[in-house]
Write an enzyme that holds these catalytic residues in place. Structure first.
Site: not given
Ligand code: SAT
Ligand code: MN
Length: 598
Positions: A69, A210, A219, A239, A261, A263-265, A267, A286, A376, A378, A505, A507-508
């Site tokens: 983006r 893209y 978005k 978001h 971005s 931060c493992g969303k 995941n 997302d 980036n 995808r 991971y 453990e969260n």
């Protein structure tokens, strides 16, 4: 096709402007999809991957200038600059339209103009919206088919008189008679435009093919335009990922979560719990559209139909459910290509086979500094490829949200988890989330916090201060006991030596379980100056190699650091001037008073 007069005349108008070779209305069928893919393979802009290793999957490489983006080329075009607010680029709508019409004129010469009807949200859902995208990019067509409910069915929902969000897109590379096309047509960065017109709910995009620049349902529509619709109509376009959590007794709750971005969303959306008997399923990774139902609860849908995820570091170790989601029926962009036509990327879990090409199509050298897969790069894959997709992911009513999480990358100050005392306090927490910069970010002092309110900084279609107020107002729309509880989470706290205090991971899930129990009002939280933190022993750390003094550090509230934090928030809040809601000032003052008390 359609008898919708407004749509027909709109398409005709754009045909006259773009002057394409022909116009094609997309029906979304498998046959049409294959035709477009075959066409792209034929002209060298797509490669069919090894059918045995990656069934029904394709590979694409973009231009160097078109890999992500472009926020500095993204504009909110409202009549007044103040309406776009201090966090957006602004241009006056008429001026922008004049500028863009010049470049749009004749931009599709020699190309096909595709008309893509699509639904954001399940077909016929009363929370869903129809959009129509015009594009000259076949890449965009096949991606929209995965990311949205696209084709004839969306057109049927629109009917003869329905309203749609008009989305205009061109890569900006007309072809002269007999001219050979390039592999990835687009414009240089400074000639790209990604424009939202909040008043007229239009999207105009030029020069990029893209991701969020070009797949306009994502978005541009589902966040920037939808945030404006949400403000006008009394709902939230966010978001956020949506996941469900089921406890060992079989009770299920839904959670929405916003993170900036990196931060493992994705995941977290697909996390596999490490604690016995708990289960996580995915609704989305997302975007969440949320509104209060007749029962007073907050109901969420994922308006998308696919995942558009970052590829590098996805493996059976880091995110098995994402890894399993991309084994087949997947489109890959800007990753590495192996000699036997499979894909490869950094962190896939095994070495690159000899002869692997990097994302630019050059021979990959593992000893060089150059990456094989672009950072980036995808994958694009349908939601139903995910092995833990939630059974209600396609439900038009959506799912009831019990908790909202806000997080960021904060090596200091912010505890592993804490709970807002009230809705307004939760809104304050969301308004200041952010990540601390590292030395790797040029031009910023190390340890500086970059605020990304609600992880919406690049995605809010109007003044962010008014958006905060909208969140405050949403909290008045239902009874207190129906409001989701709001939590701050921070998986990234470090000790004095720079080591992560929490393993993260899977453990969260221990923190998710705590949140789940709090949603049942279990008496496991205690007051602190900044909100409610877990009572000692409330987090299940059985079988985990975390020392009890480290647990203390994870929940330490350091008054010196918090004084700095508050001063920093005050600075940040000042940019919103009179648009900053009084309620947030009150919430901040309360925390300040608590911290200053001895
Ligand atoms: O390119 S997208 O906007 O779809 C993905 C992202 O940048 O978050
Ligand atoms: Mn995103």
């Amino acid at each position: 096709m359609t008898n919708n007069k407004e749509l027909l005349s709109w398409v005709k108008k754009w045909e006259d402007i773009f002057k394409p070779k022909n116009v094609y209305w997309c029906n979304g069928s498998e046959e049409e999809n294959q035709d477009i893919l075959n066409y792209m393979v034929g002209n060298g802009s797509a490669i069919k991957l090894n059918e045995e290793k990656r069934p029904n999957s394709y590979y694409f490489q973009t231009d160097d200038s078109d890999v992500a983006r472009v926020e500095n080329r993204t504009f909110i075009c409202s009549p007044l600059e103040e309406e776009a607010g201090p966090t957006n680029n602004w241009e006056e709508p008429q001026r922008m339209k004049e500028k863009m019409l010049k470049v749009f004129s004749g931009a599709m010469q020699g190309r096909t103009m595709y008309v893509i009807p699509f639904s954001m949200g399940p077909l016929k859902g009363d929370k869903s919206y129809i959009g129509i995208q015009i594009t000259d990019s076949p890449y965009v067509v096949i991606h929209m088919r995965i990311m949205t409910r696209m084709g004839k069915e969306a057109l049927d929902v629109l009917g003869d008189n329905g309203q749609f969000v008009p989305c205009i897109h061109s890569v900006g590379r007309p072809l002269k008679e007999g001219e050979k096309d390039v592999k990835w047509p687009c414009r240089p960065i400074e000639e790209k435009y990604i424009c939202q017109f909040p008043q007229t709910k239009e999207i105009w995009s030029y020069g990029s093919g893209y991701g969020g620049n070009a797949l306009l349902g994502k978005k541009c529509f589902a966040l920037r335009i939808a945030s404006v619709l949400g403000k006008e109509e009394g709902w939230l376009a966010e978001h956020m990922l949506i996941l469900s959590l089921t406890n060992p007794q079989g009770e299920k709750k839904y959670i929405a979560a916003a993170f900036p971005s990196a931060c493992g969303k994705t995941n977290l959306a697909m996390v596999i719990p490490t604690i016995q008997g708990w289960k996580v399923e995915t609704v989305g990774d997302d975007i969440a559209w949320m509104r209060f139902g007749k029962d007073g609860k907050l109901w969420a849908i994922n308006p998308e139909n696919g995942f558009f995820g970052v590829v590098p570091q996805t493996s059976m170790d880091t995110n098995p459910n994402a890894f399993l989601s991309i084994q087949k029926n997947t489109l890959f962009t800007n990753v590495g290509l192996t000699p036997d036509k499979d894909v490869w990327w950094e962190g896939i879990g095994y070495n690159a086979p000899k002869g692997t090409l990097n994302w630019k199509g050059e021979l990959y050298d593992e000893n060089s500094d150059e990456v094989c897969a672009q950072k980036n790069s995808r994958f694009t894959t349908p939601l139903n490829e995910c092995p833990v997709i939630d059974p209600l992911y396609n439900s038009p009513q959506g799912v009831p949200i019990s908790a909202i999480l806000f997080g960021g990358r904060r090596p200091t100050t912010i505890p592993l988890v804490y709970e807002a005392k009230s809705w307004n306090h939760g809104v304050m927490i969301g308004s200041v989330i952010g990540s601390e910069t590292t030395a790797a970010v040029i031009g910023l002092k190390q340890g500086e916090v970059r605020r990304d309110p609600f992880a919406m900084k690049p995605f809010c279609g109007y003044n962010m201060g008014d958006y905060f107020k909208h969140w405050i107002d949403m909290g008045k729309k239902t009874q207190k006991e129906n409001l989701p509880k709001i939590f701050s989470v921070n998986w990234f706290k470090k000790d004095e030596n720079g080591n992560f205090l929490w393993p993260g991971y899977g453990e969260n899930s221990r923190i998710l379980a705590y949140i789940f129990d709090r949603c049942n009002n279990k008496d496991i939280a205690q007051d602190s100056p900044i909100g409610k933190i877990p009572k000692k022993g409330a987090i299940n750390i059985e079988g985990l190699d975390v020392k009890s003094e480290d647990m203390d550090k994870l929940f330490e509230i350091n008054r010196t650091l918090w004084k700095e934090e508050i001063a920093n928030i005050e600075d940040f809040y000042s940019i919103f001037k009179e648009h900053l809601p009084e309620e947030l000032k009150i919430e901040l003052q309360e925390i300040k008073d608590n911290i200053n008390k001895n």
